[in-house]
Scaffold this motif. Sequence first.
Motif, PDB file in Angstrom:
ATOM      1  N   ALA A 120       0.642 -38.254   5.121  1.00  0.00           N
ATOM      2  CA  ALA A 120       0.742 -39.588   5.497  1.00  0.00           C
ATOM      3  C   ALA A 120       0.043 -40.556   4.892  1.00  0.00           C
ATOM      4  O   ALA A 120       0.636 -41.591   5.032  1.00  0.00           O
ATOM      5  N   ALA A 121      -1.036 -40.348   4.429  1.00  0.00           N
ATOM      6  CA  ALA A 121      -1.711 -41.941   4.251  1.00  0.00           C
ATOM      7  C   ALA A 121      -0.637 -42.149   2.624  1.00  0.00           C
ATOM      8  O   ALA A 121      -0.841 -43.462   2.765  1.00  0.00           O
ATOM      9  N   THR A 122       0.405 -41.231   1.851  1.00  0.00           N
ATOM     10  CA  THR A 122       0.350 -41.816   0.872  1.00  0.00           C
ATOM     11  C   THR A 122       2.298 -42.072   1.147  1.00  0.00           C
ATOM     12  O   THR A 122       2.548 -43.209   0.770  1.00  0.00           O
ATOM     13  N   GLU A 123       2.679 -41.107   1.457  1.00  0.00           N
ATOM     14  CA  GLU A 123       4.441 -40.973   2.160  1.00  0.00           C
ATOM     15  C   GLU A 123       4.363 -41.693   3.125  1.00  0.00           C
ATOM     16  O   GLU A 123       5.413 -42.325   2.959  1.00  0.00           O
ATOM     17  N   GLY A 124       3.554 -42.357   4.621  1.00  0.00           N
ATOM     18  CA  GLY A 124       3.971 -42.688   5.083  1.00  0.00           C
ATOM     19  C   GLY A 124       4.782 -42.200   6.470  1.00  0.00           C
ATOM     20  O   GLY A 124       4.623 -41.295   6.080  1.00  0.00           O
ATOM     21  N   TRP A 125       3.796 -43.020   7.154  1.00  0.00           N
ATOM     22  CA  TRP A 125       4.658 -42.273   9.135  1.00  0.00           C
ATOM     23  C   TRP A 125       5.334 -43.077   9.390  1.00  0.00           C
ATOM     24  O   TRP A 125       4.634 -44.472  10.116  1.00  0.00           O
ATOM     25  N   ILE A 126       6.551 -42.884  10.493  1.00  0.00           N
ATOM     26  CA  ILE A 126       7.532 -42.830  11.237  1.00  0.00           C
ATOM     27  C   ILE A 126       6.529 -43.142  12.505  1.00  0.00           C
ATOM     28  O   ILE A 126       6.611 -41.710  12.729  1.00  0.00           O
ATOM     29  N   ALA A 127       6.023 -44.321  13.188  1.00  0.00           N
ATOM     30  CA  ALA A 127       5.814 -44.263  14.567  1.00  0.00           C
ATOM     31  C   ALA A 127       7.264 -44.308  15.733  1.00  0.00           C
ATOM     32  O   ALA A 127       8.044 -44.717  15.816  1.00  0.00           O
ATOM     33  N   LEU A 128       7.252 -42.662  16.066  1.00  0.00           N
ATOM     34  CA  LEU A 128       8.127 -42.475  17.170  1.00  0.00           C
ATOM     35  C   LEU A 128       7.456 -42.764  18.638  1.00  0.00           C
ATOM     36  O   LEU A 128       6.232 -42.466  19.358  1.00  0.00           O
ATOM     37  N   PRO A 129       8.284 -43.814  18.972  1.00  0.00           N
ATOM     38  CA  PRO A 129       7.404 -43.620  20.594  1.00  0.00           C
ATOM     39  C   PRO A 129       7.728 -43.044  21.605  1.00  0.00           C
ATOM     40  O   PRO A 129       8.378 -41.568  21.356  1.00  0.00           O
ATOM     41  N   THR A 130       6.108 -42.245  22.606  1.00  0.00           N
ATOM     42  CA  THR A 130       6.314 -41.592  23.286  1.00  0.00           C
ATOM     43  C   THR A 130       7.013 -41.727  24.586  1.00  0.00           C
ATOM     44  O   THR A 130       6.039 -40.901  25.705  1.00  0.00           O
ATOM     45  N   ALA A 131       6.992 -42.851  24.581  1.00  0.00           N
ATOM     46  CA  ALA A 131       7.032 -43.290  26.480  1.00  0.00           C
ATOM     47  C   ALA A 131       8.157 -43.660  27.033  1.00  0.00           C
ATOM     48  O   ALA A 131       8.718 -44.810  26.036  1.00  0.00           O
ATOM     49  N   PRO A 132       8.797 -44.176  27.407  1.00  0.00           N
ATOM     50  CA  PRO A 132       9.849 -44.928  28.113  1.00  0.00           C
ATOM     51  C   PRO A 132       9.961 -46.640  27.748  1.00  0.00           C
ATOM     52  O   PRO A 132       8.895 -47.392  27.718  1.00  0.00           O
ATOM     53  N   LEU A 133      10.399 -47.529  27.380  1.00  0.00           N
ATOM     54  CA  LEU A 133      11.045 -48.588  27.178  1.00  0.00           C
ATOM     55  C   LEU A 133       9.919 -49.626  28.329  1.00  0.00           C
ATOM     56  O   LEU A 133       9.432 -50.606  27.855  1.00  0.00           O
ATOM     57  N   HIS A 134      10.486 -48.923  29.339  1.00  0.00           N
ATOM     58  CA  HIS A 134       9.737 -49.846  30.298  1.00  0.00           C
ATOM     59  C   HIS A 134       8.125 -49.795  30.834  1.00  0.00           C
ATOM     60  O   HIS A 134       7.259 -51.040  30.884  1.00  0.00           O
ATOM     61  N   ARG A 135       7.472 -48.854  29.760  1.00  0.00           N
ATOM     62  CA  ARG A 135       6.323 -49.455  29.310  1.00  0.00           C
ATOM     63  C   ARG A 135       5.455 -49.929  28.694  1.00  0.00           C
ATOM     64  O   ARG A 135       3.905 -50.382  28.786  1.00  0.00           O
ATOM     65  N   LEU A 136       6.660 -50.754  27.814  1.00  0.00           N
ATOM     66  CA  LEU A 136       6.309 -52.177  26.590  1.00  0.00           C
ATOM     67  C   LEU A 136       6.011 -52.582  27.858  1.00  0.00           C
ATOM     68  O   LEU A 136       5.697 -54.380  27.066  1.00  0.00           O
ATOM     69  N   ALA A 137       6.707 -52.863  28.929  1.00  0.00           N
ATOM     70  CA  ALA A 137       6.396 -54.659  29.931  1.00  0.00           C
ATOM     71  C   ALA A 137       5.228 -55.121  29.812  1.00  0.00           C
ATOM     72  O   ALA A 137       4.208 -54.480  30.031  1.00  0.00           O
ATOM     73  N   PRO A 138       5.216 -56.942  29.710  1.00  0.00           N
ATOM     74  CA  PRO A 138       3.687 -56.958  29.794  1.00  0.00           C
ATOM     75  C   PRO A 138       3.033 -57.087  31.202  1.00  0.00           C
ATOM     76  O   PRO A 138       4.116 -57.273  32.301  1.00  0.00           O
TER      77      PRO A 138
ATOM     78  N   ALA B  13      16.026 -55.375  14.462  1.00  0.00           N
ATOM     79  CA  ALA B  13      14.627 -56.150  13.576  1.00  0.00           C
ATOM     80  C   ALA B  13      14.349 -56.305  14.616  1.00  0.00           C
ATOM     81  O   ALA B  13      12.528 -56.438  15.302  1.00  0.00           O
ATOM     82  N   VAL B  14      14.788 -56.771  15.794  1.00  0.00           N
ATOM     83  CA  VAL B  14      14.159 -57.216  17.542  1.00  0.00           C
ATOM     84  C   VAL B  14      13.832 -55.632  17.585  1.00  0.00           C
ATOM     85  O   VAL B  14      12.614 -55.523  18.596  1.00  0.00           O
ATOM     86  N   ILE B  15      14.281 -54.380  18.156  1.00  0.00           N
ATOM     87  CA  ILE B  15      13.474 -52.747  17.901  1.00  0.00           C
ATOM     88  C   ILE B  15      13.060 -53.245  17.632  1.00  0.00           C
ATOM     89  O   ILE B  15      12.044 -52.054  18.027  1.00  0.00           O
ATOM     90  N   SER B  16      12.592 -53.387  15.772  1.00  0.00           N
ATOM     91  CA  SER B  16      11.889 -52.908  15.045  1.00  0.00           C
ATOM     92  C   SER B  16       9.916 -53.338  15.837  1.00  0.00           C
ATOM     93  O   SER B  16       8.966 -53.375  16.257  1.00  0.00           O
ATOM     94  N   ALA B  17      10.433 -54.936  16.207  1.00  0.00           N
ATOM     95  CA  ALA B  17       9.172 -55.031  17.289  1.00  0.00           C
ATOM     96  C   ALA B  17       9.118 -54.941  18.243  1.00  0.00           C
ATOM     97  O   ALA B  17       7.616 -54.312  19.080  1.00  0.00           O
ATOM     98  N   LEU B  18      10.091 -54.395  19.461  1.00  0.00           N
ATOM     99  CA  LEU B  18       9.740 -53.616  20.606  1.00  0.00           C
ATOM    100  C   LEU B  18       9.300 -52.129  20.023  1.00  0.00           C
ATOM    101  O   LEU B  18       8.264 -51.569  20.728  1.00  0.00           O
ATOM    102  N   ALA B  19       9.037 -51.529  18.577  1.00  0.00           N
ATOM    103  CA  ALA B  19       8.349 -50.501  18.231  1.00  0.00           C
ATOM    104  C   ALA B  19       7.411 -51.097  17.440  1.00  0.00           C
ATOM    105  O   ALA B  19       6.720 -49.690  17.729  1.00  0.00           O
ATOM    106  N   ALA B  20       7.099 -52.011  16.960  1.00  0.00           N
ATOM    107  CA  ALA B  20       5.746 -52.682  17.152  1.00  0.00           C
ATOM    108  C   ALA B  20       5.355 -52.340  18.206  1.00  0.00           C
ATOM    109  O   ALA B  20       3.444 -52.527  18.314  1.00  0.00           O
ATOM    110  N   ARG B  21       5.179 -53.311  19.504  1.00  0.00           N
ATOM    111  CA  ARG B  21       4.882 -53.419  20.649  1.00  0.00           C
ATOM    112  C   ARG B  21       3.917 -51.506  21.014  1.00  0.00           C
ATOM    113  O   ARG B  21       3.040 -51.267  21.484  1.00  0.00           O
ATOM    114  N   ALA B  22       5.531 -51.004  21.122  1.00  0.00           N
ATOM    115  CA  ALA B  22       4.964 -49.556  20.972  1.00  0.00           C
ATOM    116  C   ALA B  22       3.510 -48.765  20.756  1.00  0.00           C
ATOM    117  O   ALA B  22       3.046 -48.343  21.350  1.00  0.00           O
ATOM    118  N   SER B  23       3.705 -49.506  19.030  1.00  0.00           N
ATOM    119  CA  SER B  23       2.693 -48.900  18.068  1.00  0.00           C
ATOM    120  C   SER B  23       1.042 -49.404  18.923  1.00  0.00           C
ATOM    121  O   SER B  23       0.157 -49.092  19.176  1.00  0.00           O
TER     122      SER B  23
END
Length: 245
Positions: free
Chosen positions: A227-245, A204-214
Amino acid sequence: MVTVGVDLAAEAVRTAVAWLDWSPGRARLERVEAGAGDDLIVEAVMDAAKAGIDCPLGWPDRFVDFVAAHRAGHVQVPEGQEGRVWRRDLALRVTDQVVYEQTGLTPLSVSADRIGHATMRCAAVLAELARRGRPVDRRGCGVVVEVYPAACLKVWGLPYRGYKRAANLTGLGRLVDRLLEAAPWLDLGGYEPLCRASDDAIDAVISALAARASALGLVTVPVGEQAATEGWIALPTAPLHRLAP
């Protein structure tokens, strides 16, 4: 900004929700709830700036067409294709195949695996969000985005296997250690023991981090109309440190 992560299972007992509060210099885990029911999930998403849900948001379009054709008695196997080749597009969404191409990981099949039960539950949650005035864009353009914790961890260079279930508590602890080393701005607060004891909580924490990336636009963008009907998995395209506030 508050991002929410939902590790969604078919039943509440294996479902966890995490709230991350992003403020200057740090992201603090404000709350984690294990055994989360539908009402709690809906309320969490309603109040979030962005919510990452670890569950397919839809079924493969070709699978839906296949079921309809089977009901009518008109199933046709594509000419020249047999076995796994033609069934692949029934079992895997376009986004599942893209995830495999980019990470080597294959998400569970929503049409041919038990995760379909969780997706049925997810469909009810999405319907309730729409009823309350927050309709979900399955491409991830709205408040909800579909995420895949294992793929996020792999992209971020963190352990992505060997931390699930009670038999792997050592692996879970190692993952938490590596996560905190890679993200010193992440404060798990009083919920760190729970994250070390429950893989549902850490997902759940990782999912919240991924939400930040999105929310920051640091994820893959949908390809194709399905994607509008099937859904789309949002994969991070940047390192974790880029999420830092």
